[in-house]
Scaffold this active site. Sequence first.
Site, PDB file in Angstrom:
ATOM      1  N   HIS A  54       0.847  -1.197   0.000  1.00  0.00           N
ATOM      2  CA  HIS A  54       0.000   0.000   0.000  1.00  0.00           C
ATOM      3  C   HIS A  54       0.876   1.238   0.000  1.00  0.00           C
ATOM      4  O   HIS A  54       2.099   1.138   0.085  1.00  0.00           O
ATOM      5  CB  HIS A  54      -1.003   0.008   1.164  1.00  0.00           C
ATOM      6  CG  HIS A  54      -0.395   0.023   2.536  1.00  0.00           C
ATOM      7  ND1 HIS A  54       0.352  -1.017   3.051  1.00  0.00           N
ATOM      8  CD2 HIS A  54      -0.446   0.964   3.527  1.00  0.00           C
ATOM      9  CE1 HIS A  54       0.732  -0.731   4.275  1.00  0.00           C
ATOM     10  NE2 HIS A  54       0.266   0.466   4.586  1.00  0.00           N
ATOM     11  N   HIS A  56       1.332   3.904   2.003  1.00  0.00           N
ATOM     12  CA  HIS A  56       1.906   4.593   3.164  1.00  0.00           C
ATOM     13  C   HIS A  56       3.430   4.584   3.091  1.00  0.00           C
ATOM     14  O   HIS A  56       4.043   3.587   2.704  1.00  0.00           O
ATOM     15  CB  HIS A  56       1.424   3.952   4.461  1.00  0.00           C
ATOM     16  CG  HIS A  56       0.013   4.315   4.809  1.00  0.00           C
ATOM     17  ND1 HIS A  56      -0.722   3.642   5.758  1.00  0.00           N
ATOM     18  CD2 HIS A  56      -0.820   5.288   4.321  1.00  0.00           C
ATOM     19  CE1 HIS A  56      -1.933   4.185   5.841  1.00  0.00           C
ATOM     20  NE2 HIS A  56      -2.013   5.170   4.988  1.00  0.00           N
ATOM     21  N   ASP A  58       5.823   4.307   5.127  1.00  0.00           N
ATOM     22  CA  ASP A  58       6.625   3.306   5.827  1.00  0.00           C
ATOM     23  C   ASP A  58       6.590   1.949   5.124  1.00  0.00           C
ATOM     24  O   ASP A  58       7.204   0.988   5.606  1.00  0.00           O
ATOM     25  CB  ASP A  58       6.195   3.172   7.294  1.00  0.00           C
ATOM     26  CG  ASP A  58       4.763   2.718   7.473  1.00  0.00           C
ATOM     27  OD1 ASP A  58       3.909   3.087   6.636  1.00  0.00           O
ATOM     28  OD2 ASP A  58       4.472   1.990   8.446  1.00  0.00           O
ATOM     29  N   HIS A  59       5.940   1.883   3.972  1.00  0.00           N
ATOM     30  CA  HIS A  59       5.958   0.671   3.151  1.00  0.00           C
ATOM     31  C   HIS A  59       6.479   0.964   1.745  1.00  0.00           C
ATOM     32  O   HIS A  59       7.261   0.189   1.199  1.00  0.00           O
ATOM     33  CB  HIS A  59       4.551   0.053   3.076  1.00  0.00           C
ATOM     34  CG  HIS A  59       4.073  -0.434   4.405  1.00  0.00           C
ATOM     35  ND1 HIS A  59       4.191  -1.745   4.800  1.00  0.00           N
ATOM     36  CD2 HIS A  59       3.523   0.225   5.455  1.00  0.00           C
ATOM     37  CE1 HIS A  59       3.726  -1.866   6.033  1.00  0.00           C
ATOM     38  NE2 HIS A  59       3.319  -0.681   6.450  1.00  0.00           N
ATOM     39  N   HIS A 110      -7.883  -0.668   5.460  1.00  0.00           N
ATOM     40  CA  HIS A 110      -6.795   0.178   5.952  1.00  0.00           C
ATOM     41  C   HIS A 110      -6.568   1.347   4.992  1.00  0.00           C
ATOM     42  O   HIS A 110      -6.572   2.512   5.405  1.00  0.00           O
ATOM     43  CB  HIS A 110      -5.530  -0.652   6.113  1.00  0.00           C
ATOM     44  CG  HIS A 110      -4.353   0.094   6.645  1.00  0.00           C
ATOM     45  ND1 HIS A 110      -4.340   0.665   7.897  1.00  0.00           N
ATOM     46  CD2 HIS A 110      -3.130   0.361   6.098  1.00  0.00           C
ATOM     47  CE1 HIS A 110      -3.169   1.258   8.109  1.00  0.00           C
ATOM     48  NE2 HIS A 110      -2.426   1.096   7.021  1.00  0.00           N
ATOM     49  N   ASP A 131      -0.605  -4.035   5.896  1.00  0.00           N
ATOM     50  CA  ASP A 131      -1.252  -3.543   7.112  1.00  0.00           C
ATOM     51  C   ASP A 131      -2.736  -3.909   7.143  1.00  0.00           C
ATOM     52  O   ASP A 131      -3.519  -3.270   7.847  1.00  0.00           O
ATOM     53  CB  ASP A 131      -1.092  -2.030   7.231  1.00  0.00           C
ATOM     54  CG  ASP A 131       0.316  -1.623   7.636  1.00  0.00           C
ATOM     55  OD1 ASP A 131       1.185  -2.511   7.749  1.00  0.00           O
ATOM     56  OD2 ASP A 131       0.551  -0.408   7.816  1.00  0.00           O
ATOM     57  N   HIS A 170       4.112  -5.400   9.953  1.00  0.00           N
ATOM     58  CA  HIS A 170       4.691  -4.868  11.187  1.00  0.00           C
ATOM     59  C   HIS A 170       4.803  -5.963  12.243  1.00  0.00           C
ATOM     60  O   HIS A 170       4.029  -6.924  12.247  1.00  0.00           O
ATOM     61  CB  HIS A 170       3.804  -3.758  11.778  1.00  0.00           C
ATOM     62  CG  HIS A 170       3.800  -2.490  11.008  1.00  0.00           C
ATOM     63  ND1 HIS A 170       4.671  -1.457  11.257  1.00  0.00           N
ATOM     64  CD2 HIS A 170       3.009  -2.082   9.983  1.00  0.00           C
ATOM     65  CE1 HIS A 170       4.424  -0.457  10.430  1.00  0.00           C
ATOM     66  NE2 HIS A 170       3.414  -0.819   9.647  1.00  0.00           N
TER      67      HIS A 170
END
Length: 248
Positions: A54, A56, A58-59, A110, A131, A170
């Site tokens: 996705h 975001h 942090d990915h 999400h 996520d 995560h």
Amino acid sequence: MKVIPVPCLSDNYAYVLIDEKAQQVSVVDPVDAAKVLEVVKQTKLEFKTVLTTHHHADHSGGNAQITSSVTGLTVYGGDSRIPSMTQQLQDGDTFTLGNLSVRAIKTYGHTTSSICYYIEDGDERVAFTGDTLFVGGCGRLFEGTPQDMYESLNVKLAALPGDTKVYAGHEYTGSNLRFALSVDGDNQALKEKAARCAEAQCTMPSTIAEELATNPFMRVQQPSLQKIAGTTDPVQVLAVIRQMKDRF
């Protein structure tokens, strides 16, 4: 097929996916490009593909660096917010990575960009769930509804074979299982899972069967969870326990 978890940032996972027959590697969510590239280099195999779960940061935040470091990569993703994407996926799209068969599963809840990657190699099966599905939990509902997450978890992912290995985005397992025990404390399978995971630095992978037995967000049909939520509507059960988890 071999999967190497690569811890990144404070609690993220990127993954290096090795097709041992085709002698090539792909990576999932390489947010720390330098760290992931070092693992790829150690394999001494051809690196061809990036799978993004996705948008975001942090990915997907390492996509630009990794594509500038390695030319000719194919970058898969779920919508136009994926950096450096070369191939946008729709629900049910299939493709191959060497000898590996991949199916894209669009999992709303999400984010609307979320894709889970279900990958088969003979009788081996894995799912990279970003996520959407965590070990013992699920992602926050940033761009979706409880109905969206219910369908993602309890219709789409729940239909995968039980022995499918689950690699989440995560390392949230400790807090997830503590919450799960607070709402499903009589669940013996959950107690046993929590005891096993308490000893593990990396709790990946889980399996679909384990999540169906222990993850409260995939047990919304259970009377004990319905009692806590005050409703028998499984979508509303998910909504209530997601709100409880947000405050946990």
